[in-house]
Structure formats: C-alpha cells, structure tokens
Design a protein around this motif. Structure first.
Motif, short mmCIF file in Angstrom:
data_model
loop_
_atom_site.label_atom_id
_atom_site.label_comp_id
_atom_site.label_asym_id
_atom_site.label_seq_id
_atom_site.Cartn_x
_atom_site.Cartn_y
_atom_site.Cartn_z
N TRP A 95 0.82 -1.20 0.00
CA TRP A 95 0.00 0.00 0.00
C TRP A 95 0.86 1.26 0.00
CZ3 TRP A 95 -4.85 0.25 -1.36
CH2 TRP A 95 -5.63 -0.91 -1.28
N GLU A 96 1.94 1.24 0.75
CA GLU A 96 2.83 2.40 0.77
C GLU A 96 3.52 2.56 -0.58
OE1 GLU A 96 3.83 5.87 1.85
OE2 GLU A 96 2.53 4.67 3.12
N LEU A 97 3.88 1.44 -1.20
CA LEU A 97 4.46 1.51 -2.54
C LEU A 97 3.45 2.09 -3.53
CD1 LEU A 97 6.43 -1.84 -2.80
CD2 LEU A 97 7.36 0.47 -2.69
N PHE A 98 2.21 1.65 -3.41
CA PHE A 98 1.15 2.18 -4.27
C PHE A 98 1.03 3.69 -4.10
CE2 PHE A 98 -3.37 3.48 -4.36
CZ PHE A 98 -3.63 3.32 -5.72
N ARG A 99 1.01 4.12 -2.84
CA ARG A 99 0.89 5.56 -2.57
C ARG A 99 2.07 6.33 -3.15
NH1 ARG A 99 -1.53 4.13 2.91
NH2 ARG A 99 -3.58 5.12 2.83
N THR A 100 3.26 5.77 -3.00
CA THR A 100 4.45 6.43 -3.53
C THR A 100 4.37 6.57 -5.04
OG1 THR A 100 5.80 5.60 -1.71
CG2 THR A 100 6.97 6.31 -3.70
N MET A 144 -9.47 17.65 -14.49
CA MET A 144 -8.17 17.28 -13.91
C MET A 144 -8.01 17.82 -12.49
SD MET A 144 -5.57 17.24 -17.14
CE MET A 144 -4.34 16.31 -16.23
N SER A 145 -8.56 18.98 -12.21
CA SER A 145 -8.51 19.52 -10.85
C SER A 145 -9.33 18.66 -9.91
CB SER A 145 -9.01 20.96 -10.83
OG SER A 145 -8.15 21.79 -11.58
N ALA A 146 -10.50 18.23 -10.35
CA ALA A 146 -11.34 17.36 -9.52
C ALA A 146 -10.66 16.01 -9.28
CB ALA A 146 -12.70 17.16 -10.18
N LEU A 147 -10.07 15.43 -10.33
CA LEU A 147 -9.36 14.17 -10.19
C LEU A 147 -8.17 14.30 -9.24
CD1 LEU A 147 -9.38 12.77 -13.83
CD2 LEU A 147 -10.50 11.76 -11.84
N SER A 148 -7.49 15.43 -9.33
CA SER A 148 -6.33 15.67 -8.46
C SER A 148 -6.77 15.73 -7.00
CB SER A 148 -5.64 16.97 -8.86
OG SER A 148 -4.54 17.21 -8.05
N ALA A 149 -7.84 16.47 -6.74
CA ALA A 149 -8.34 16.58 -5.36
C ALA A 149 -8.83 15.23 -4.86
CB ALA A 149 -9.47 17.61 -5.30
N TRP A 150 -9.53 14.48 -5.72
CA TRP A 150 -10.01 13.15 -5.34
C TRP A 150 -8.83 12.22 -5.05
CZ3 TRP A 150 -9.56 8.36 -7.87
CH2 TRP A 150 -10.36 7.33 -7.34
N GLY A 151 -7.80 12.28 -5.89
CA GLY A 151 -6.61 11.45 -5.68
C GLY A 151 -5.95 11.74 -4.35
N LEU A 157 -6.54 8.02 2.82
CA LEU A 157 -7.31 6.94 3.45
C LEU A 157 -6.39 5.83 3.95
CD1 LEU A 157 -10.31 6.54 0.97
CD2 LEU A 157 -10.31 7.69 3.19
N GLU A 158 -6.82 5.20 5.02
CA GLU A 158 -6.09 4.02 5.51
C GLU A 158 -6.28 2.89 4.49
OE1 GLU A 158 -4.12 3.62 8.19
OE2 GLU A 158 -4.35 5.79 8.45
N PRO A 159 -5.30 2.01 4.36
CA PRO A 159 -5.41 0.92 3.39
C PRO A 159 -6.70 0.10 3.52
CG PRO A 159 -3.18 1.03 4.21
CD PRO A 159 -3.99 2.02 5.01
N ALA A 160 -7.10 -0.22 4.73
CA ALA A 160 -8.31 -1.02 4.92
C ALA A 160 -9.53 -0.28 4.38
CB ALA A 160 -8.50 -1.36 6.39
N THR A 161 -9.60 1.01 4.63
CA THR A 161 -10.73 1.81 4.13
C THR A 161 -10.69 1.90 2.61
OG1 THR A 161 -10.65 3.12 6.16
CG2 THR A 161 -11.86 4.07 4.30
N LEU A 162 -9.52 2.12 2.07
CA LEU A 162 -9.37 2.20 0.61
C LEU A 162 -9.76 0.87 -0.04
CD1 LEU A 162 -8.59 4.01 -1.70
CD2 LEU A 162 -6.20 3.38 -1.33
N MET A 163 -9.38 -0.23 0.56
CA MET A 163 -9.74 -1.55 0.03
C MET A 163 -11.25 -1.74 0.05
SD MET A 163 -8.81 -4.26 -1.43
CE MET A 163 -7.17 -4.86 -1.19
N LYS A 164 -11.89 -1.33 1.14
CA LYS A 164 -13.36 -1.43 1.22
C LYS A 164 -14.01 -0.59 0.13
CE LYS A 164 -13.62 -2.26 6.20
NZ LYS A 164 -13.89 -1.63 7.50
N LEU A 165 -13.48 0.60 -0.07
CA LEU A 165 -14.02 1.50 -1.08
C LEU A 165 -13.87 0.88 -2.47
CD1 LEU A 165 -15.21 4.28 -1.75
CD2 LEU A 165 -12.87 5.16 -1.85
#
Length: 180
Positions: A95-100, A144-151, A157-165
C-alpha cells in the motif's frame, strides 16, 4: 551449471520478468522495474553487484537504474555494519508503494498539466482562442482539478478503508443513483 538468475525460484523469476515487462508499458525501463521487483521480493537490502549478478545485467545498467529508482522515491540507500558498499531496499508494504507511485506520477505528470491549463486559461490571449477550444480547455482543467483533489483524498485513506471503497465498485453507482 547454474547461472545467477537461477538463484531466483521459478515463481520469483516469473514475477521479476513480468514486472519488467509491465514497467516498460508504464514508461519505466525494463531493468529499473526488474530491480524494483527483485528488491521487493527479497525483502532485504542488496548491493549493486549482487543485483547485477542475480539479474545478469551490466553493473553500469544497475547503477543507472538504482539512481532512477531513488529519484522516484521507490528505494532508499541503507548501510550495513562492516560493509562499506551502498545497499538498497524498497518498502515491503504494498500500500505504501502504491501511494508512492501515485504521488510521484501525479507530481511528475498530472500536476504540470494542471499548471499549464491554469496558465492557458489565465493568459489574456486565451480570449482570442475559438470558443469551442476555450470550453474544452476549461472542461479539461475542471476535470483534472477534480481528479487531483479526489486522488489526494484517496491517498489519505487508511489501506483497509481504501480496500473497502475499491470493493464497493458498482455499488457506489447504484447508491448515487438512488440518492439522486
């Protein structure tokens, strides 16, 4: 006779080779991606000579690739007691690699595009552009601004929350339709 690459199990070798192929599709040199995969699977610091030997690539290619991985914040240099050589390791948390990767790609690819679009829209000469071109640039900037803010929100998010999402998938679409 065994070659250094034979020190990898067949499954690990398959993963490293595939990661290299994927890297080239992502715009990263194949060797860069293979080194990252090797360090990820090894789960321990490795020096450049060992990497070159295992992957059967030139030492100079390894050095260049390690510099690129360091610049991408995907690996770091570590020192081991009694060994003057630089060793390299990557994070073990997927997950940290993904975030990086997401952060680095956003900073190098996405953010500059948003910046140029903002400059274009703010330029006094923008008013002289055809109306349909102006509309498309503005729409692209909004998207692109909306996608940036969403990203950015997703990265917090914590990995567990992101996985649920992520597992919610099409259920989110259904929920949004019901609440519209």
């Amino acid at each position: 006779m065994t070659t250094p690459v034979d020190t990898l199990s067949p499954v690990s070798r398959r993963f490293v080779l595939h990661w290299g192929e994927m890297g080239s599709r992502w715009g990263v040199n194949r060797t860069v991606a293979q080194i990252h995969a090797l360090l990820f699977l090894a789960g321990r610091p490795m020096h450049a000579e060992e990497i070159a030997e295992i992957l059967v690539v030139a030492r100079s290619n390894v050095s260049t690739s390690l510099r690129e991985l360091t610049n991408l914040n995907l690996i770091k240099v570590v020192h081991l007691l009694g060994d003057r050589r630089d060793h390299f390791e990557t994070g073990k948390d997927v997950w940290e690699l993904f975030r990086t990767v997401v952060r680095e790609r956003k900073a190098r690819e996405f953010d500059p595009t948003v910046g140029v679009l903002k400059e274009c829209v703010a330029d006094p000469a923008f008013a002289q552009e055809p109306a349909d071109a102006r509309a498309r640039m503005k729409e692209t900037l909004v998207l692109m601004s909306a996608l940036s803010a969403w990203g950015e929100e997703m990265l917090r998010l914590e990995p567990a929350t992101l996985m649920k999402l992520m597992k919610l998938g099409s259920k989110i679409q259904k929920l949004l339709r019901e609440n519209a």
